[in-house]
Scaffold this motif. Structure first.
Motif, PDB file in Angstrom:
ATOM      1  N   ARG A  18       0.834  -1.209   0.000  1.00 18.34           N
ATOM      2  CA  ARG A  18       0.000   0.000   0.000  1.00 18.34           C
ATOM      3  C   ARG A  18       0.863   1.251   0.000  1.00 18.34           C
ATOM      4  O   ARG A  18       0.532   2.247  -0.658  1.00 18.34           O
ATOM      5  N   GLY A  19       1.990   1.218   0.714  1.00 17.65           N
ATOM      6  CA  GLY A  19       2.890   2.369   0.721  1.00 17.65           C
ATOM      7  C   GLY A  19       3.412   2.687  -0.668  1.00 17.65           C
ATOM      8  O   GLY A  19       3.462   3.857  -1.076  1.00 17.65           O
ATOM      9  N   LEU A  26       0.542   4.220  -2.722  1.00 21.66           N
ATOM     10  CA  LEU A  26       0.293   5.609  -2.331  1.00 21.66           C
ATOM     11  C   LEU A  26       1.387   6.536  -2.867  1.00 21.66           C
ATOM     12  O   LEU A  26       1.107   7.661  -3.305  1.00 21.66           O
ATOM     13  N   ALA A  27       2.622   6.052  -2.857  1.00 26.79           N
ATOM     14  CA  ALA A  27       3.735   6.864  -3.367  1.00 26.79           C
ATOM     15  C   ALA A  27       3.571   7.135  -4.851  1.00 26.79           C
ATOM     16  O   ALA A  27       3.834   8.244  -5.329  1.00 26.79           O
ATOM     17  N   ALA A  60       2.124   7.434   2.418  1.00 24.49           N
ATOM     18  CA  ALA A  60       3.103   6.413   2.023  1.00 24.49           C
ATOM     19  C   ALA A  60       4.219   6.308   3.055  1.00 24.49           C
ATOM     20  O   ALA A  60       4.652   5.203   3.427  1.00 24.49           O
ATOM     21  N   ASP A  82       2.982   4.359   6.082  1.00 19.96           N
ATOM     22  CA  ASP A  82       2.951   2.903   5.885  1.00 19.96           C
ATOM     23  C   ASP A  82       4.357   2.312   5.904  1.00 19.96           C
ATOM     24  O   ASP A  82       4.603   1.269   6.523  1.00 19.96           O
ATOM     25  N   ASP A  83       5.293   2.967   5.221  1.00 19.51           N
ATOM     26  CA  ASP A  83       6.672   2.474   5.207  1.00 19.51           C
ATOM     27  C   ASP A  83       7.268   2.483   6.614  1.00 19.51           C
ATOM     28  O   ASP A  83       7.982   1.552   7.008  1.00 19.51           O
ATOM     29  N   ARG A  85      11.517   4.996   1.319  1.00 21.58           N
ATOM     30  CA  ARG A  85      11.132   6.097   2.215  1.00 21.58           C
ATOM     31  C   ARG A  85      12.092   7.275   2.066  1.00 21.58           C
ATOM     32  O   ARG A  85      11.684   8.442   2.150  1.00 21.58           O
ATOM     33  N   LEU A 118      10.954   9.314  -0.706  1.00 24.34           N
ATOM     34  CA  LEU A 118       9.780  10.097  -0.314  1.00 24.34           C
ATOM     35  C   LEU A 118      10.184  11.321   0.498  1.00 24.34           C
ATOM     36  O   LEU A 118       9.608  12.407   0.324  1.00 24.34           O
TER      37      LEU A 118
END
Length: 270
Positions: free
Chosen positions: A95-96, A99-100, A108, A111-112, A129, A132
């Motif tokens: 999911r992360g 989302l990213a 995101a 979640d990460d 991450r 991000l």
């Protein structure tokens, strides 16, 4: 006579005990018919097996970039307290990443971060991450995550490339900070009023340094000696006009320097 009387007194107690036992047995039979697993708890046996949470729907929807399906499918896994740890990590990472891809950066990262708390050995997730954090322009956290990925996997290609790029960027920022507020000339030797004014003002000092750097660049890019000679003459003329005009009514040193920088950078087709 006393024994018979005692037996008559004990009889209601025995009947009551048998009655309560029958009630408990009846309740157990009802539970076993309606909720088969509950009979184990009612009789003190092992609890019934809990159905495993299926993570496949979440992973497939995320891989297909289907936000509509992945949202509820992954939430079913992530929000279920009975989800096994490995499946929870898989769902969070999937999911992360989804989302990213849809620029939901903060969600995101959340979640990460949760996945890394559960399993801090995931080099790919640290690198993801870090990227991000870069999108949020948080360079210190990005460098930290890229470094963490490399400590886990020194041969992680993406993390190596990201860390190297960040090292160059931080070096560039450090170089800029080192010369911030300093002009292109040594203020210790400043004699002219205009030079002293530039040294006393950080914004003017930065402008002077930018003009100097831009002039050096256009000289390097000159296509012929004749063109380079014209460029040097233009810069000398600018400096001469600046020195002569500074202090006169209506002269704006900052604007003059900004105009010169624009011409050197080609904004006016110079």
């Amino acid at each position: 006579m006393m024994d018979h009387a005692a037996s008559r007194q004990d009889f209601p107690i025995a009947m009551s005990m048998r009655f309560h036992k029958l009630i408990r047995m009846s309740a157990t039979l009802v539970l076993s018919a309606v909720l088969p697993g509950a009979v184990h708890a009612a009789t003190g046996g092992e609890p019934a097996n809990v159905a495993q949470v299926d993570v496949a729907a979440c992973l497939s929807a995320a891989a297909a970039d289907d936000m509509d399906k992945a949202g509820p499918a992954c939430a079913d896994v992530i929000d279920n307290e009975k989800t096994a740890k490995p499946d929870l990590v898989k769902a969070l990472v999937a999911r992360g990443a989804l989302l990213a891809r849809h620029d939901q950066i903060d969600r995101a990262i959340a979640d990460d971060s949760r996945a890394l708390l559960l399993d801090p050995t995931l080099a790919d997730v640290f690198n993801a991450r870090g990227e991000l954090w870069l999108k949020k322009d948080d360079k210190p956290k990005a460098v930290q995550d890229f470094g963490a990925a490399l400590r886990i996997d020194p041969n992680h290609e993406k993390a190596k490339a990201n860390h190297k790029a960040m090292a160059r960027e931080l070096e560039r920022i450090g170089a800029q900070m080192a010369v911030a507020g300093k002009p292109s000339f040594n203020c210790a030797g400043a004699r002219r009023p205009v030079e002293k004014a530039i040294c006393a003002n950080r914004e003017l000092a930065d402008l002077d340094r930018e003009v100097y750097a831009a002039n050096a660049r256009v000289l390097r890019e000159a296509r012929s000696d004749g063109e380079a000679k014209q460029l040097r003459r233009a810069q000398d003329d600018f400096i001469a006009r600046r020195n002569a005009a500074f202090g006169r009514p209506g002269y704006d040193l900052k604007k003059a320097m900004q105009d010169r920088l624009q011409k050197l950078n080609g904004v006016d087709g110079y």
